[in-house]
Design a protein around this motif. Structure first.
Motif, PDB file in Angstrom:
ATOM      1  N   ASP A 299       8.419  13.672   8.898  1.00 29.43           N
ATOM      2  CA  ASP A 299       9.798  13.210   9.122  1.00 29.43           C
ATOM      3  C   ASP A 299      10.063  11.821   8.554  1.00 29.43           C
ATOM      4  OD1 ASP A 299      10.739  15.516  10.391  1.00 29.43           O
ATOM      5  OD2 ASP A 299      10.027  14.868  12.346  1.00 29.43           O
ATOM      6  N   ALA A 300       9.387  11.473   7.491  1.00 30.09           N
ATOM      7  CA  ALA A 300       9.509  10.124   6.924  1.00 30.09           C
ATOM      8  C   ALA A 300      10.930   9.789   6.517  1.00 30.09           C
ATOM      9  CB  ALA A 300       8.577   9.986   5.719  1.00 30.09           C
ATOM     10  N   HIS A 301      11.610  10.717   5.851  1.00 32.23           N
ATOM     11  CA  HIS A 301      12.904  10.379   5.255  1.00 32.23           C
ATOM     12  C   HIS A 301      14.061  10.382   6.258  1.00 32.23           C
ATOM     13  CE1 HIS A 301      13.753  14.678   5.293  1.00 32.23           C
ATOM     14  NE2 HIS A 301      14.978  14.424   4.885  1.00 32.23           N
TER      15      HIS A 301
ATOM     16  N   GLY B 250       6.870  13.171   3.876  1.00 31.28           N
ATOM     17  CA  GLY B 250       7.197  12.318   2.737  1.00 31.28           C
ATOM     18  C   GLY B 250       6.058  11.379   2.403  1.00 31.28           C
ATOM     19  N   ASN B 251       6.064  10.887   1.173  1.00 29.88           N
ATOM     20  CA  ASN B 251       5.134   9.848   0.732  1.00 29.88           C
ATOM     21  C   ASN B 251       5.883   8.524   0.683  1.00 29.88           C
ATOM     22  OD1 ASN B 251       3.151  11.783   0.443  1.00 29.88           O
ATOM     23  ND2 ASN B 251       3.466  12.029  -1.757  1.00 29.88           N
ATOM     24  N   ILE B 252       5.223   7.450   1.087  1.00 30.74           N
ATOM     25  CA  ILE B 252       5.886   6.152   1.187  1.00 30.74           C
ATOM     26  C   ILE B 252       5.092   5.100   0.423  1.00 30.74           C
ATOM     27  CG2 ILE B 252       6.888   4.444   2.740  1.00 30.74           C
ATOM     28  CD1 ILE B 252       6.761   6.451   4.986  1.00 30.74           C
TER      29      ILE B 252
ATOM     30  N   GLY C 219       0.828  -1.201   0.000  1.00 28.20           N
ATOM     31  CA  GLY C 219       0.000   0.000   0.000  1.00 28.20           C
ATOM     32  C   GLY C 219       0.860   1.246   0.000  1.00 28.20           C
ATOM     33  N   SER C 220       0.251   2.371   0.332  1.00 27.86           N
ATOM     34  CA  SER C 220       0.982   3.640   0.329  1.00 27.86           C
ATOM     35  C   SER C 220       0.511   4.530   1.467  1.00 27.86           C
ATOM     36  CB  SER C 220       0.796   4.369  -1.009  1.00 27.86           C
ATOM     37  OG  SER C 220      -0.577   4.692  -1.212  1.00 27.86           O
TER      38      SER C 220
ATOM     39  N   ASP D 217       9.788   2.508  -0.283  1.00 28.94           N
ATOM     40  CA  ASP D 217      10.299   3.632  -1.080  1.00 28.94           C
ATOM     41  C   ASP D 217       9.750   4.932  -0.512  1.00 28.94           C
ATOM     42  OD1 ASP D 217      11.581   4.964  -3.327  1.00 28.94           O
ATOM     43  OD2 ASP D 217       9.556   5.265  -4.094  1.00 28.94           O
ATOM     44  N   ILE D 218      10.640   5.807  -0.040  1.00 31.26           N
ATOM     45  CA  ILE D 218      10.247   7.071   0.583  1.00 31.26           C
ATOM     46  C   ILE D 218      10.610   8.236  -0.322  1.00 31.26           C
ATOM     47  CG2 ILE D 218      10.535   8.595   2.578  1.00 31.26           C
ATOM     48  CD1 ILE D 218      11.219   6.135   4.237  1.00 31.26           C
TER      49      ILE D 218
END
Length: 381
Positions: free
Chosen positions: A160-162, A209-211, A153-154, A196-197
């Motif tokens: 602070d994701a990255h 961030g989007n993951i 999923g996403s 994948d970030i």
């Protein structure tokens, strides 16, 4: 309750204010932006905050924290809101540490919370899946295997994701989108295969961030709490996060108002300070009244969090806080820029940065519309 701070809280507030003004003024945020800092925050400054005990403010002493309570953390967040300093306080301390403390086993708390309190570990809560805050819209699937789970999923707008050392991923292990039952929480290494970030460059210069999760394998012990029963702890954490974010917004609101009033005393038009004009005085009086209401509301919410027996009233109080601060921050930041005139929109002046922060903070964990609707639903209107 007495709507005043006690002696210890006053000392903490003054200490945090002095630190932010001297060590973390708005120029720090400007420097991070202008230099395109890859982390989006100052590691040196963060470690200085850790040494002051901020990272362990609301973590129990049994797990390496200082147990000063959410009132203490709220005061710290308020002062960081005055100088717009980017820190992992919201993602790591306010949200992730709270969720671990509420949902995790004693073994997981012993493993994770001391690292947060000591500043050794940064964490991020991967929740959102839509452009508009909707914590029950969970489509990311976690399918059980013989040895653990596979996630697909996403997630969007992950704070602070990255830079996170570990992610807490909200997934669905059972049921349909919109249901409370079937929500589970997983600890995921961001370096795992299939994660994948993509870092986002936010208008307020904060980290998000989007993951994407593609066949990400996690062991059975990665499950935080019980399978299918993650919603109560998550919901409580989000309400605590909303109140903490409202405290940070309150700091920004007060700083904008104070800067605007000072400018009204200095800027002259037709030979007199613009603050002498009655129309502007009326607008300033409205802002002042709204800010005083916000102060009482945030202090009340933080007090109830630490008292711990607000029960069913806590969700409604959290939504009141977030809705009111979202509206007032928009009002005061708009007025601040307008009363500064054309220079208010230039990068040379700080006032415009608060307007940008207000817009992002409004949307984070639900805007005023979301929380007014939620409040009405909770009260049966």
């Amino acid at each position: 309750m007495t709507m005043v701070l006690n002696e210890d809280q006053l000392m903490l507030q003054q200490s945090a204010r002095d630190f932010c003004r001297e060590q973390a003024p708005i120029s720090v945020m400007r420097g991070l932006r202008d230099n395109r800092n890859p982390d989006g925050y100052s590691e040196e400054l963060w470690q200085a905050m850790v040494e002051l005990g901020w990272a362990g403010m609301a973590i129990p002493e049994a797990y390496g924290g200082f147990e000063f309570g959410y009132s203490g953390l709220g005061l710290v967040l308020e002062e960081t809101g005055r100088t717009l300093v980017p820190t992992p306080l919201i993602s790591t301390v306010l949200l992730s540490a709270t969720l671990i403390n509420l949902a995790g086993s004693d073994e997981q708390k012993q493993e994770l919370l001391p690292g947060i309190a000591s500043g050794e570990s940064l964490m991020a809560l991967a929740l959102e899946e839509t452009a508009i805050h909707n914590p029950l819209h969970i489509e990311l699937k976690a399918v059980q295997t013989g040895s653990g789970y596979i996630l697909n999923g996403s997630k969007d707008f992950v704070l602070d994701a990255h830079v996170a050392d570990q992610l807490i991923v909200v997934a669905r292990t059972e049921g349909e989108t919109g249901q409370q039952h079937g929500i589970s929480l997983f600890l995921v290494d961001p370096l795992s295969q299939g994660v994948d970030i993509q870092r986002l460059h936010m208008v307020d210069n904060r980290n998000a961030g989007n993951i994407q999760f593609v066949d990400v394998e996690v062991p059975a012990e990665a499950l935080l709490g019980e399978e299918n029963k993650g919603w109560p702890a998550l919901s409580r954490t989000l309400d605590i996060g909303r109140i903490g974010l409202a405290a940070e917004m309150l700091g920004g609101v007060q700083e904008v108002f104070e800067q605007t009033v000072e400018y009204m005393k200095q800027r002259t038009q037709f030979g007199v300070p613009i603050g002498a004009f009655q129309a502007l005085q009326h607008r300033a009086a409205i802002m002042y009244s709204e800010i005083e209401l916000c102060k009482s509301l945030v202090l009340k919410a933080l007090y109830e969090l630490d008292r711990g027996d607000a029960g069913e009233d806590m969700p409604a109080l959290a939504s009141m806080c977030k809705a009111k601060l979202s509206e007032v921050y928009m009002l005061v930041s708009n007025e601040g820029v307008q009363m500064h005139g054309g220079i208010g929109m230039t990068d040379e002046f700080d006032i415009g940065f608060f307007l940008k922060r207000a817009r992002v903070a409004q949307q984070t964990l639900g805007d005023a519309v979301f929380h007014r609707d939620r409040y009405a639903s909770l009260r049966g209107f």
